[in-house]
Design an enzyme around this catalytic site. Sequence first.
Site, PDB file in Angstrom:
ATOM      1  N   PHE A 116       0.832  -1.316   0.142  1.00  0.00           N
ATOM      2  CA  PHE A 116       0.050   0.017  -0.116  1.00  0.00           C
ATOM      3  C   PHE A 116       0.794   1.309   0.103  1.00  0.00           C
ATOM      4  O   PHE A 116       0.353   2.315  -0.433  1.00  0.00           O
ATOM      5  CB  PHE A 116      -0.900  -0.001   1.083  1.00  0.00           C
ATOM      6  CG  PHE A 116      -0.431   0.477   2.541  1.00  0.00           C
ATOM      7  CD1 PHE A 116      -0.231   2.022   2.921  1.00  0.00           C
ATOM      8  CD2 PHE A 116       0.365  -0.562   3.327  1.00  0.00           C
ATOM      9  CE1 PHE A 116       0.015   2.325   4.106  1.00  0.00           C
ATOM     10  CE2 PHE A 116       0.682  -0.090   4.470  1.00  0.00           C
ATOM     11  CZ  PHE A 116       0.792   1.132   4.949  1.00  0.00           C
ATOM     12  N   LYS A 117       2.111   1.401   0.388  1.00  0.00           N
ATOM     13  CA  LYS A 117       2.687   2.380   0.759  1.00  0.00           C
ATOM     14  C   LYS A 117       3.282   2.784  -0.783  1.00  0.00           C
ATOM     15  O   LYS A 117       3.657   4.065  -0.711  1.00  0.00           O
ATOM     16  CB  LYS A 117       3.979   2.248   1.483  1.00  0.00           C
ATOM     17  CG  LYS A 117       3.695   1.749   3.174  1.00  0.00           C
ATOM     18  CD  LYS A 117       4.736   1.455   4.109  1.00  0.00           C
ATOM     19  CE  LYS A 117       4.141   1.135   5.309  1.00  0.00           C
ATOM     20  NZ  LYS A 117       4.986   0.531   6.295  1.00  0.00           N
ATOM     21  N   ASP A 118       3.248   2.033  -1.802  1.00  0.00           N
ATOM     22  CA  ASP A 118       3.560   2.561  -3.339  1.00  0.00           C
ATOM     23  C   ASP A 118       2.657   3.745  -3.559  1.00  0.00           C
ATOM     24  O   ASP A 118       3.204   4.858  -4.169  1.00  0.00           O
ATOM     25  CB  ASP A 118       3.242   1.196  -4.111  1.00  0.00           C
ATOM     26  CG  ASP A 118       4.405   0.449  -4.136  1.00  0.00           C
ATOM     27  OD1 ASP A 118       5.542   0.741  -4.128  1.00  0.00           O
ATOM     28  OD2 ASP A 118       4.246  -0.591  -4.563  1.00  0.00           O
ATOM     29  N   LEU A 121       4.378   6.814  -1.422  1.00  0.00           N
ATOM     30  CA  LEU A 121       5.674   7.042  -1.831  1.00  0.00           C
ATOM     31  C   LEU A 121       6.097   7.275  -3.315  1.00  0.00           C
ATOM     32  O   LEU A 121       7.299   8.081  -3.811  1.00  0.00           O
ATOM     33  CB  LEU A 121       6.509   5.903  -1.253  1.00  0.00           C
ATOM     34  CG  LEU A 121       6.650   6.048   0.142  1.00  0.00           C
ATOM     35  CD1 LEU A 121       7.051   4.793   0.774  1.00  0.00           C
ATOM     36  CD2 LEU A 121       7.559   7.053   0.476  1.00  0.00           C
ATOM     37  N   THR A 151       7.892  -0.073   3.617  1.00  0.00           N
ATOM     38  CA  THR A 151       8.322   1.240   3.571  1.00  0.00           C
ATOM     39  C   THR A 151       9.541   1.298   3.034  1.00  0.00           C
ATOM     40  O   THR A 151       9.673   2.318   1.798  1.00  0.00           O
ATOM     41  CB  THR A 151       8.250   2.164   4.837  1.00  0.00           C
ATOM     42  OG1 THR A 151       6.900   2.320   5.352  1.00  0.00           O
ATOM     43  CG2 THR A 151       8.997   3.629   4.478  1.00  0.00           C
TER      44      THR A 151
END
Length: 513
Positions: A116-118, A121, A151
């Site tokens: 999900f951090k894509d 970021l 992350t």
Amino acid sequence: MTSVTYSSTRGCETQKNLAFRDVVMKGLAHDRGLFIPDSIPTVTPEELESWRSLSYPDLAVEVIAKFVGEDQVPRKKLEDIVKRSCASFRAEDVTPVVEKGGHYILELFHGPTFAFKDVALQMLGNFFEYFLETGSNGGRLAVLGATSGDTGSAAIYGLRGKKGVDCIILYPTGRVSEIQERQMTTVPDSNIHCVSVDGGTFDDCQDIVKASFANKEFRERVKLGAVNSINWCRVLAQTTYYYWSYLRVTDMNKDITTVNYSVPTGNFGDILAGYYSKRMGLPLGKLIVATNENDILHRFFSKGEYHRYDIAETISPSMDICVSSNFERYLYHLAGDDPTTLASWMEAFESTGKITLTGKKLEEARKDFLSARADTAMTVKAIKEYKDKYDYMLCPHTAVGICAIQQLGEVNMATVCLATAHEAKFPDACKRAVDPLPTPPPQLAKLFSMKTRSSNCPNDTAVVQAFMEKRIEERVANESAVGLKNAQFKKTIVTAIVVAGLAIAASQLAKRR
């Protein structure tokens, strides 16, 4: 529209009313607080309805533009940043919404690193690039981040090859999955530096990051920046998929007007984006904090005890966190937006490892959030259940979110569980429930044949800082040497061309005579 400004949760006068550009580049406030918006924009029901037919990138632009006006990022550039970020996703919808088990799942794992951090970021990397190109930091940024698994790789894929940026990612030795580590250490770009911290936990890595930001001389010398969810840009970017999924659920269910969310969380950033979305006017119902055995957040919402315990190693390693760094933002609001009260709470926590709230404050917190805890046995059971019944694989973190709605009786068509990562990133955990496992995506399978590159450092802030400065210096020196060679080569070519031109001209002149 004028952009929203930001101030530190801890109230330092020099850290008030700062611009979006400044808080993105700073990451952490200089008084060790976190930046929060000075005002929260509103989205009217009419506006929300007008966004229903938009694509994900176009919707994301509208949401972000509520905070970021032309004075910070021109609209055309904002559209470019968001659309380039979304173009790196494998799914046309960027974050598809699917129905399984009598509720919805928001698939957040279709980006470059399958986590999900894509979403945030990729955008943060492109915002960094734009701000550096337009004068921030003299064109230089040294990003220092800590990761419990996802992350790090998402930051690396968002920053690899970016001009003027060095990215240093700390991770605890032996406490991330093999695939998570390989996603980081197989990236060959010279501006990427992966550091395995021996004898440390994620919280130790995070403490090194925070201590580095607190060191003014070091911070200014290396032009320090942050990619962890302490950076406001990440929270802002993550609000976009709450809007997207709300509109998709209400598309499919005309009788549903309020949507609940279950969010597997350790650092509190993902669910905080939901909290801000709700405060903006998005009709969200229950926000469910789902934790594993590292349950500091569940203990707070159930008993009012935000007490730091040692980290337990689990099969959902990205949530193996005992201090939720983003929680300070929520505590600020719980304190009535009073930095003095918040600062006193954080000082007590930093000295005793404890914040205890009772009475009206705890009641208020419980109105904002529900919570549940799932241990390893529950997590494995949920993974097996969804594969057996629905032929759908859950990663162990997503399974924690499923367990939460089962415990709280919120399995219904008005509930969305956030699927935070692809299950293939955690084969050892998933194999406890499903054997044989599905074939992993080729992008992950090929990691095992790729060359890795990383460094080891002890759990020591000074050593990590010295390593960081040395690597930045080496990279800059190498790039300068390459630049000099390229310049010399170009000079040689130009000289050869000039000499050849003169020779041809002389020859032609001789013929005329």
